[in-house]
Structure formats: structure tokens, C-alpha cells
Design a protein around this motif. Structure first.
Motif, PDB file in Angstrom:
ATOM      1  N   GLY A   1      32.432 -19.550   6.468  1.00 33.02           N
ATOM      2  CA  GLY A   1      32.682 -20.074   5.136  1.00 33.02           C
ATOM      3  C   GLY A   1      31.383 -20.531   4.486  1.00 33.02           C
ATOM      4  O   GLY A   1      30.311 -20.470   5.096  1.00 33.02           O
ATOM      5  N   THR A   2      31.475 -21.013   3.252  1.00 32.44           N
ATOM      6  CA  THR A   2      30.284 -21.458   2.529  1.00 32.44           C
ATOM      7  C   THR A   2      30.340 -22.961   2.301  1.00 32.44           C
ATOM      8  O   THR A   2      31.321 -23.481   1.763  1.00 32.44           O
ATOM      9  N   VAL A   3      29.270 -23.644   2.726  1.00 35.54           N
ATOM     10  CA  VAL A   3      29.133 -25.080   2.492  1.00 35.54           C
ATOM     11  C   VAL A   3      27.878 -25.286   1.675  1.00 35.54           C
ATOM     12  O   VAL A   3      26.822 -24.724   1.992  1.00 35.54           O
ATOM     13  N   ALA A   4      27.944 -26.064   0.623  1.00 32.67           N
ATOM     14  CA  ALA A   4      26.783 -26.242  -0.250  1.00 32.67           C
ATOM     15  C   ALA A   4      26.674 -27.674  -0.719  1.00 32.67           C
ATOM     16  O   ALA A   4      27.672 -28.401  -0.809  1.00 32.67           O
ATOM     17  N   GLU A   5      25.432 -28.074  -1.009  1.00 30.24           N
ATOM     18  CA  GLU A   5      25.196 -29.365  -1.653  1.00 30.24           C
ATOM     19  C   GLU A   5      25.280 -29.139  -3.151  1.00 30.24           C
ATOM     20  O   GLU A   5      24.427 -28.463  -3.737  1.00 30.24           O
ATOM     21  N   THR A   6      26.313 -29.672  -3.767  1.00 33.76           N
ATOM     22  CA  THR A   6      26.575 -29.398  -5.176  1.00 33.76           C
ATOM     23  C   THR A   6      25.998 -30.449  -6.109  1.00 33.76           C
ATOM     24  O   THR A   6      25.944 -30.249  -7.316  1.00 33.76           O
ATOM     25  N   GLY A   7      25.573 -31.589  -5.549  1.00 33.07           N
ATOM     26  CA  GLY A   7      25.123 -32.695  -6.387  1.00 33.07           C
ATOM     27  C   GLY A   7      26.270 -33.530  -6.898  1.00 33.07           C
ATOM     28  O   GLY A   7      26.080 -34.536  -7.573  1.00 33.07           O
ATOM     29  N   SER A   8      27.487 -33.101  -6.592  1.00 31.33           N
ATOM     30  CA  SER A   8      28.685 -33.839  -7.001  1.00 31.33           C
ATOM     31  C   SER A   8      29.264 -34.532  -5.772  1.00 31.33           C
ATOM     32  O   SER A   8      29.878 -33.881  -4.913  1.00 31.33           O
ATOM     33  N   ARG A   9      29.047 -35.816  -5.671  1.00 32.65           N
ATOM     34  CA  ARG A   9      29.489 -36.560  -4.504  1.00 32.65           C
ATOM     35  C   ARG A   9      30.822 -37.247  -4.774  1.00 32.65           C
ATOM     36  O   ARG A   9      31.128 -37.603  -5.905  1.00 32.65           O
ATOM     37  N   GLU A  10      31.564 -37.416  -3.706  1.00 32.15           N
ATOM     38  CA  GLU A  10      32.834 -38.125  -3.805  1.00 32.15           C
ATOM     39  C   GLU A  10      32.883 -39.202  -2.711  1.00 32.15           C
ATOM     40  O   GLU A  10      32.836 -38.885  -1.519  1.00 32.15           O
ATOM     41  N   TYR A  11      32.934 -40.443  -3.133  1.00 30.26           N
ATOM     42  CA  TYR A  11      33.005 -41.565  -2.209  1.00 30.26           C
ATOM     43  C   TYR A  11      34.176 -42.459  -2.593  1.00 30.26           C
ATOM     44  O   TYR A  11      34.376 -42.755  -3.778  1.00 30.26           O
ATOM     45  N   GLY A  12      34.943 -42.876  -1.602  1.00 28.88           N
ATOM     46  CA  GLY A  12      36.058 -43.769  -1.853  1.00 28.88           C
ATOM     47  C   GLY A  12      37.303 -43.019  -2.288  1.00 28.88           C
ATOM     48  O   GLY A  12      37.518 -41.858  -1.953  1.00 28.88           O
TER      49      GLY A  12
END
Length: 529
Positions: free
Chosen positions: A102-113
Motif C-alpha cells: 500500500g501507499t503511506v505518505a506524509e501529507t502535512g495534514s495531521r490528526e490528533y485527538g
């Protein structure tokens, strides 16, 4: 000596592979709460090592790394061809996706909480019986952009186009969020869907099954030899002793060293309630004066701990020699020592398998090399809540199995300053009032622990009976936690706090102020010293 890595059960485990997650223990606990046995292993395990433990299923935990970072932990693709059901969580989900193409990427869009996810497609799989839109708890920067071949996408979020996937044929599943935390509304349902619908496991990890299995194991280990156990007054040692008593009866002698640092009524609880409920033989060493004399003039907390530990060992050894002499006179020998080691003690002390050493526990790594006894550790595979359940199954009274965690040095580290007999009595009275009111309010099960601390080296001005006072402050430290590794202060009702404060200042001479500690852990610790 028992290998710390060895589980004390014949159950096939659900292995939780720890990728450095703060919640690895919590995942294991949630699996146990579903009545399925689980164990934690480090990410350094190879596929061969994982399979050698004959797992019923495997869960890959979250972690702080990026799957593409140099030196980041990974998972071998061969694991997914072994026919073992696997669930990836957060980092484990991403590592699984990357290993399978599969593809995993750093998108710059983080999700916390708190994060909203939406179920997509027709397949529900491990998300069955959960709503199409739900709130989850996430903590990620990278995200899975495309699922591996053969996988159905089950859910998405604003920052994760692939927030969950499944390959039903190979029994492989993954979610981007943390189903183990209570902030994920349907997290336990997701875990149970994996365990029972995906992996097809049975609910066979219960207090009754644990008790029956451990009694058989203890009988096989001890045979007809004599065994000794140190009782502290706490839950762990009481349940461990009761289990051994159930298995071998009068072959066990329990030793209670009363160091005078227990709370009101706790020595009597050991000497009366424990013996009455188990029938165990008890040797009592009343050593209050010994400890007070050794602690005279000492205020430094680490020095106090070392003195208490040293004197306890000396007192226990003296009791042990007396018991061994009696056994020798009857032509017998004491060969075994019972310890109340718990599973978190093993995990936090490194577990003997490369797990992170969070803090050393005296009953895991602090025993002398020349220990002449073989250890009996019937609780080694259990979490605290499981210990309480087994204790109740054994018939121990609620006063023992429901007891809040209490440090080994006792009130000695809840007096900030020198320990004296007068200060101990003052603190016992204040503590007894706080505990009684907490119980009367029906909040014992809502609060993990409520240390009551005497600031012996601090005084504050007060007014009582129109006169000036110069008394000690008492600190209330109610905390809520699941494992004591992290904790938050408990939001007790104001009326309850007011009642505790009024009673302490009115009834405990020498105290003119009660304060509330509202610090979480971290940065603070639960105990003050």
C-alpha cells in the motif's frame, strides 16, 4: 529463577507487538477485558519469534515513528502469509500497509485527538454494528493513501483517505485510530469484532479459569514442600498468598512485618480479615519501634525509602529464620518464596525481552543473586483488575480486594519531613476521615487512589476558636487512572471536598488547612515522595 519473559499460563496469547506506543499496555488490557488472554512483546521480535509463541492472533500497536524514517521499526511481509489473524493500529496499520504494497505518505495534514471518521463502501467487517459516522481518537502525521491489493477500504477521515481496511480472506485488518482508548466511542466493539468475528476466538480468560489454572500450576511447582510469603497488607500479596493457600494449604506460612507505617485499621485487616477468609498460617513481626528509631531525624525521601527497605528485609529475614528453624526441627525445609509480581511489573521492568525499561520493580529485578528460594509468582500474567477479580473469586473480603494501591514504604513517604509517632497518628486520623467520606459518597470505584499527605515541615497561620493557630497543611491527592502510568486528578464534588476539609480541621489536632492537588501525571507523580 523464573524467566521474566515466560508467561504463567497455558493460554494461547493474542500478542500485542509494541512499537513504542504509550497505549500498548492498554491494548492488552482491552483484549483481556473481552475475556481473551493477551501478552505484550517488543517490535524487535522476528516473524519466527512471534510464531514460536503460538499466537491466537496478533495486534500491531501504534508508535511515534514514521514508517519511512531511517531506523523505523517495521514488520516482515512474511508475517501476513502465516495464516495468523492480524490487526494493525495507528503506526501498526501504516507499517502493515507499507509491508503489503500500500501507499503511506506524509501529507502535512495531521490528526490528533477527537477525529470524525466515516464508513465507506459496502463492507463493514471489523466495523460491524458501529455507526456510519463516529468519533475516534487519532494521533498521526502520516496516512495511508491507498490500500494494499486485495483489501477493502472501510473508513476515511479528513486527513486519512484510508482510515481502515480489511482483507477478510487472509484475516488481516487495520485502523488508523486508537480503538483501545475510551475516547474512541466504539473502540471496544472494533476490538471485539476483530477477536470474535475476524479471529474466531473464544471467551476463555475469566477469574474462574485463571484461578483453576494457577492452583494446578502451583501444586505442580511446589509439590509437598514448604513455602513462605511476605504479606504487606496490599491486594497483590494477599491474593497471591490466598492462591497458594488454596493450592497447598498448611504448607504455606505468611509473614506480616508490621512496620508501623500502615493506615488506620490495615494491620488488623491483615491479622484478622485475611486469616479469617483464607485460614492461612500467619507469623506477625511487630517492628514499629525498630522502624521509628531507624528513621529518626531523617527527612530526605530517598534515604527514608532505603531505610524502610533495609529494615523490612532485616525484619523479614529474622522472621524467616525463626520459621525455618521450626520447620527444620520437624525435618522439613522451606524451598519456595511467594511474590505478588504483576504483569505490568514485568513489562515496565523490561520484561526480559527487549521491552522499554520504564522503571525497575523490586520484585522483578531487585532480588539478590544468591536467593536460596525458588519463586512462586501466581499473578505474573495478570493486570491489577484481574488480580482483584481473582481475589473476589477466592473469597477475600471487599476491604482487601477493593483496597486502593498503597506504596511499600507506606505513610513514610506521605509525610514530607521527618517521621515521628505523633505525625504518623495525625496523618492516620486525617487519612481515615478522607477514606471514610469517599466511601460514604460511593466514589471508591471512581477514584484510583487518594493519597493524603502531611506537610510536616510546613506550617501555616490559621484562626480557630477566635485564636491564632500555626498548624500543618494536609494535601488531598485524588487521582483517576487505569494503570498508574498516567493519571489525572479526580474531579470530586465540592460538597464532598468541603466535608472532608471541615472534618479534618475540626477533628485532627495540629491541622488547620486542607488543600487539593490538581496536578496530572505527568508532570507530577501520584505520590509526593
Amino acid at each position: 529463577m523464573t524467566n521474566p519473559a515466560t508467561a504463567q499460563t497455558s493460554q494461547k496469547p493474542v500478542l500485542v507487538v509494541d512499537y513504542g506506543a504509550q497505549y500498548a499496555q492498554l491494548i492488552a488490557r482491552r483484549v483481556r477485558e473481552a475475556n481473551v488472554y493477551s501478552e505484550i512483546v517488543p517490535h524487535t521480535y522476528t516473524t519466527e519469534q512471534l510464531l514460536a509463541k503460538n499466537p491466537a492472533a496478533i495486534i500491531l500497536s501504534g508508535g511515534p515513528s514514521s514508517v519511512y524514517a531511517e531506523g523505523a521499526p517495521n514488520v516482515g511481509a512474511d508475517l501476513f502469509e502465516a495464516g495468523i489473524p492480524v490487526l494493525g493500529i495507528c503506526y501498526g496499520f501504516q507499517a502493515m500497509a507499507a509491508a503489503l504494497g500500500g501507499t503511506v505518505a506524509e501529507t502535512g495534514s495531521r490528526e490528533y485527538g477527537a477525529t470524525d471518521v466515516t464508513l465507506v463502501g459496502e463492507s463493514r467487517s471489523i466495523l460491524a454494528s458501529t455507526p456510519a459516522a463516529q468519533t475516534t481518537w487519532m494521533s498521526h502525521g502520516d496516512s495511508v493513501q491507498s490500500a494494499p491489493e486485495g483489501f477493502d477500504v472501510l473508513a476515511s477521515s479528513a486527513g486519512a483517505p484510508v482510515a481502515a481496511f480489511a482483507n477478510e480472506e487472509k484475516c488481516l485488518f487495520g485502523v488508523q485510530w486508537h480503538p483501545e482508548v475510551k475516547h474512541s466511542e466504539f473502540g471496544q466493539k472494533v476490538l471485539e469484532n476483530f477477536l470474535f468475528n475476524g479471529a474466531k476466538l473464544e471467551k476463555n480468560w475469566t477469574a474462574t479459569s485463571i484461578l483453576d489454572e494457577q492452583v494446578d500450576r502451583i501444586k505442580a511447582q511446589i509439590g509437598d514442600a514448604k513455602v513462605i510469603c511476605g504479606l504487606s497488607g496490599g491486594v497483590d500479596s494477599a491474593v497471591a498468598a490466598a492462591l497458594v493457600q488454596r493450592a497447598v494449604g498448611d504448607q504455606l506460612t505468611c509473614v506480616f512485618v508490621n512496620h508501623g507505617l500502615l493506615r488506620a485499621g490495615e494491620a488488623e485487616q491483615v491479622e484478622l480479615d485475611f486469616v479469617a477468609s483464607t485460614g492461612a498460617k500467619l507469623y506477625v513481626a511487630n517492628e514499629q519501634d525498630r522502624f521509628l528509631n531507624a528513621l529518626g531525624g531523617v527527612s530526605d525521601p530517598e534515604t527514608k525509602r532505603k531505610i524502610i527497605g533495609r529494615e523490612f528485609i532485616r525484619a523479614f529475614e529474622e522472621a524467616e529464620r525463626a520459621i525455618m528453624a521450626e520447620a527444620a526441627s520437624e525435618g522439613e525445609e522451606i524451598k519456595f518464596l511467594v511474590q505478588g509480581t504483576l504483569y505490568p511489573d514485568v513489562v515496565e521492568s523490561g520484561g526480559g525481552e527487549g521491552a522499554a525499561n520504564i522503571k525497575s520493580h523490586h520484585n522483578v529485578g531487585g532480588l539478590p543473586e544468591d536467593l536460596r528460594f525458588e519463586l512462586v509468582e501466581p499473578l505474573r500474567a495478570l493486570f491489577k483488575d484481574e488480580v482483584r477479580a481473582v481475589g473476589a473469586e477466592l473469597g477475600l473480603p471487599p476491604e482487601i480486594v477493593g483496597r486502593q494501591p498503597f506504596p511499600g514504604p507506606g505513610l513514610g513517604i506521605r509525610i514530607v519531613g521527618e517521621i515521628t509517632g505523633e505525625r504518623l497518628e495525625l496523618l492516620r486520623k486525617a487519612d481515615a476521615i478522607a477514606r471514610a467520606e469517599l466511601t460514604a459518597a460511593g466514589l471508591d470505584n471512581e477514584v484510583w487512589q487518594m493519597p493524603v499527605v502531611l506537610l510536616a515541615d510546613v506550617r501555616s497561620v490559621g484562626v480557630m476558636g477566635d485564636g491564632r493557630t500555626y498548624g500543618h497543611p494536609i494535601v488531598l491527592r485524588p487521582v483517576s487512572s487505569e494503570d498508574a502510568m498516567t493519571a489525572d486528578w479526580s474531579r470530586l464534588p465540592y460538597d464532598l471536598l468541603a466535608k472532608i476539609s471541615n472534618r479534618i480541621t475540626n477533628e485532627v489536632e495540629g491541622v488547620n488547612r486542607v488543600v487539593l492537588d490538581v496536578t496530572s501525571k505527568p508532570p507530577g507523580t501520584i505520590e509526593w515522595e
